[in-house]
Each structure stands twice: as structure tokens, then as C-alpha cells.
Design an enzyme around this catalytic site. Sequence first.
Site, PDB file in Angstrom:
ATOM      1  N   HIS A   1       0.875  -1.179   0.000  1.00 49.08           N
ATOM      2  CA  HIS A   1       0.000   0.000   0.000  1.00 49.08           C
ATOM      3  C   HIS A   1       0.905   1.219   0.000  1.00 49.08           C
ATOM      4  CE1 HIS A   1       0.280   1.647   4.134  1.00 49.08           C
ATOM      5  NE2 HIS A   1       0.381   0.395   4.561  1.00 49.08           N
TER       6      HIS A   1
ATOM      7  N   ASP B   1      -0.213   4.521   0.296  1.00 50.41           N
ATOM      8  CA  ASP B   1      -0.681   5.679   1.054  1.00 50.41           C
ATOM      9  C   ASP B   1      -0.032   5.672   2.433  1.00 50.41           C
ATOM     10  OD1 ASP B   1      -2.179   3.336   1.639  1.00 50.41           O
ATOM     11  OD2 ASP B   1      -3.741   4.527   2.599  1.00 50.41           O
TER      12      ASP B   1
ATOM     13  N   ASP C   1       6.241   2.013   6.645  1.00 48.59           N
ATOM     14  CA  ASP C   1       4.824   1.718   6.458  1.00 48.59           C
ATOM     15  C   ASP C   1       4.245   2.576   5.333  1.00 48.59           C
ATOM     16  OD1 ASP C   1       2.290   0.687   6.879  1.00 48.59           O
ATOM     17  OD2 ASP C   1       1.844   2.010   8.551  1.00 48.59           O
TER      18      ASP C   1
ATOM     19  N   GLU D   1      -5.344   2.062   1.868  1.00 49.80           N
ATOM     20  CA  GLU D   1      -5.224   1.015   2.887  1.00 49.80           C
ATOM     21  C   GLU D   1      -5.250   1.585   4.290  1.00 49.80           C
ATOM     22  OE1 GLU D   1      -3.180  -1.795   5.686  1.00 49.80           O
ATOM     23  OE2 GLU D   1      -2.692   0.278   5.178  1.00 49.80           O
ATOM     24  N   GLU D   2      -4.599   2.722   4.509  1.00 48.58           N
ATOM     25  CA  GLU D   2      -4.589   3.287   5.852  1.00 48.58           C
ATOM     26  C   GLU D   2      -5.996   3.675   6.300  1.00 48.58           C
ATOM     27  OE1 GLU D   2      -2.312   3.076   7.848  1.00 48.58           O
ATOM     28  OE2 GLU D   2      -0.362   3.166   6.875  1.00 48.58           O
TER      29      GLU D   2
ATOM     30  N   GLU E   1       4.349  -5.412   3.702  1.00 48.11           N
ATOM     31  CA  GLU E   1       4.356  -4.629   4.939  1.00 48.11           C
ATOM     32  C   GLU E   1       5.584  -5.025   5.765  1.00 48.11           C
ATOM     33  OE1 GLU E   1       2.131  -2.399   6.300  1.00 48.11           O
ATOM     34  OE2 GLU E   1       0.108  -2.839   5.545  1.00 48.11           O
TER      35      GLU E   1
ATOM     36  N   HIS F   1       3.492   4.610  11.773  1.00 51.36           N
ATOM     37  CA  HIS F   1       2.730   5.741  12.319  1.00 51.36           C
ATOM     38  C   HIS F   1       3.509   6.514  13.391  1.00 51.36           C
ATOM     39  CE1 HIS F   1      -1.291   3.499  11.176  1.00 51.36           C
ATOM     40  NE2 HIS F   1      -0.371   3.487  10.209  1.00 51.36           N
TER      41      HIS F   1
END
Length: 415
Positions: A77, A79, A110, A144-145, A170, A370
Site C-alpha cells: 500500500h 498511502d 509503512d 489502505e490506511e 508490509e 505511524h
Amino acid sequence: MEFAKVLELAKKYEPEMSRFLRDLIAIPGESCDEKGTVLRIKEEMEKVGFDKVEIDPQGNVLGYIGHGKHLIAMDAHIDTVGVGNLENWKYDPYQGFEDDEIIIGRGASDQIGGMASMVYAGKIIKDLGLEDDYTMVVVGSVQEEDCDGLCWQYIINEDKVVPEFVVITEPTDGKIYRGHRGRMEIKVMTKGVSCHGSAPERGDNAIYKMAPILQELRSLHENLMDHPFLGKGSLTVSEIFHTSPSRCAVADSCWISVDRRLTAGETWEYAVQQIKNLPSVKAANAEVTMYQYDRPSYTNLVYPTECYFPTWLIEEGHPVTSTLTDAYKGLFGKDPVVDKWTFSTNGVSIMGRYGIPCIGFGPGHEDQAHAPNERTWKKELVDCAAMYAAIPSIYIKEYADKMPKDTENLVGIKK
């Protein structure tokens, strides 16, 4: 397979991978705003020699290597979440930082580092002539987030791209991951009656009704199901909102968001009913519902879904797990650690909804996701590029004919 040559080329392309990753970090690309990131990925895929590159109506970028009958997918992903409080960052989250070992910036772990490694795995395959009876599709997935797996619901249902298995890139801390807990987003609402704040007894305060619910949810978290491999179910209250005519009035509604992680044996129906059964919820006559997601992608496409993301787990002896284990041993001369993610990935749809086996191996570490000063490690970019280049050939030569017709989800979650 000449593993030494694969690893040698991966090391050779470390500067190009690092530059590409720095470019991607420098483009802000939160969920539903990934257009610049997607176009930069398309440019790099075409530059290194992918056979075909497409952007689908939802905005996912799909790059193809080879023309064989076995379709193998690798997913990142692309984003990112926002940057949060800038005071917590030592470096600019988009300009980042780089030295001989690490790259810092939002998305480094991430998980756009996975995309950098995948693109250069494609170049390694081309350089070494590793094409076989497979087609590899490298997917840069969006949103995805915001909504894990929504992109793959679209890719499978609308693009009609249905691979034999998917490598999820991931971050895995250098390990191979074969599953993780599911999750869902639950809304709990209390209702009251507003009145002037100078005489609160004339009203019915919805915030007060929520207070005992919060305490019972905290206790419920401590008593959820456990699983020897996936771990314990969990919940946390992640948001709280209210409505009131003014600051000088009693609140007439209050609602919270619950992030519920589902381990083996926990269905979404079970998790919702657990909350409905709480004495405080019954006493307040609170409403307990699942959130729905219908935010437009950057292409303005709306593809609504419920906020339920199923648990999934494949066998340790599954041909897909064995494929990655063999690649790891061949490249690095030691046995890998096979484990699971703590967080959730697009596998919730790919395996959780559709039964297409997923396996995880990606650069970066989960604890960087994050976080401020998010980083990844250049050695892991190199190792992952080598793995991604080796996986398809090993699968074709050793395991494609051993694939089961259907892969059992070992947690038995309802689809």
C-alpha cells in the site's frame, strides 16, 4: 537459481532503491491523495523495464513482469498516515534523513519501502533472465490506511486480477509472516435531551450515559479470547464525539469509536453482541453499529464497504510459506523466523474474504508504523529486493503443482 547473483544485483541497486524511496517519501500521499505517488511509481516501473504498467479506475498502480500462466502478486500500500505533531519529529517528515544505514521519513517502513524493493526486484528478474511460466504483478494499492483491503476488493472484483498467491510487503522485521488478527470499527451512541446548562436537571446528559460504558469496555478488553499463535483479541476506544446546542447546554448525543482486534474464533457478530450485552449499554439503551466506509479515492471513485476486516492465518507448511522459506535459506544461508503481524494488512481481503493465500516479507519494522521519525534500513531494502526476485522462480519450479485447490483459513472466520 544462482542466489549469489541475485543478492549481488540487489546490493548493486541499493543506491537506486534508496533514491527512489526518498523520492516517494518527499511526495505527501495520505489516503485518497496518492496520485503523485502513483505517477512516480509508474515512472520508475517503466524506467527499469516492466512489461506493462497500468493505473486502474480506483487509482491502484499495477506493474507486470512476464507473460506466463501462473499469476503471482506482490502488494505494497502506497498511502501513508499524516505526520501528527511536528514537534515530535527530529527531521522533516517528507525531506527526511539518510545515512549509510537508514532512511527516515513518513512511509519509510509503512510501507513504501516495500514498493522500492519490489520495483528493483523486477529489474533483477529482467537483468538475470529469471522469467519463467509466471506473470508477476507488482501492486501499489491505495486507501489502505483508511480501509484495509478495500483496494483488493476492487482489484479482485472489478479488475478481475486473481493471483495464485500474494506477497504482502508490509514491514516484518526480517521475518516471514503468515497471518494476523482481524479488526473492525464499531460505533457506540448514547442519546439524551438538551437543556440550558444552568439547570442541567431539566435535561438528560448523553455524555454521562457514556461514562459507565467506557469503564465496562475497558474491562471487556481484559477478558477477550486468546490464541496461542495470533494472540489475544483487543479493543480500545479511539475517538469520542458529542452534539449539543452550545457550550452552555446539556449534550443531547454522544458517540465513541471502538477499534476492535479479532483473534481466532471471534466473528464480527460476536464482537458487536459482546458490547450490546454490557449492562451499561443496555441501561443507556445505546446503539451499537459497525461503521461503513464510502470515502472517494483520489480518482473520485466510491467503492463502499463495511468496516470489517477478517482475521486470517495459513499453515506453516503451506506451499506459499515453503516458497519464501526456501528463498530465504538460499539467499541468506539460515532458517527464517516465521511469525505474524500485530497490525492489519490488505490480507484481510485477499485471504480473509477471498481465500487467496498471502504471505508476508517486507522491509522495515512494525514499531516504526505511524511513529515520528519513522525509518527503514537499507540492508532490509536489499534483502527484500533479492527475496522478491527469487520467489517466483522457486514457486514455479518447486511448489506451483503442490498448491491446494482451496487454502483453509485456520481461524474459521465467517466471510
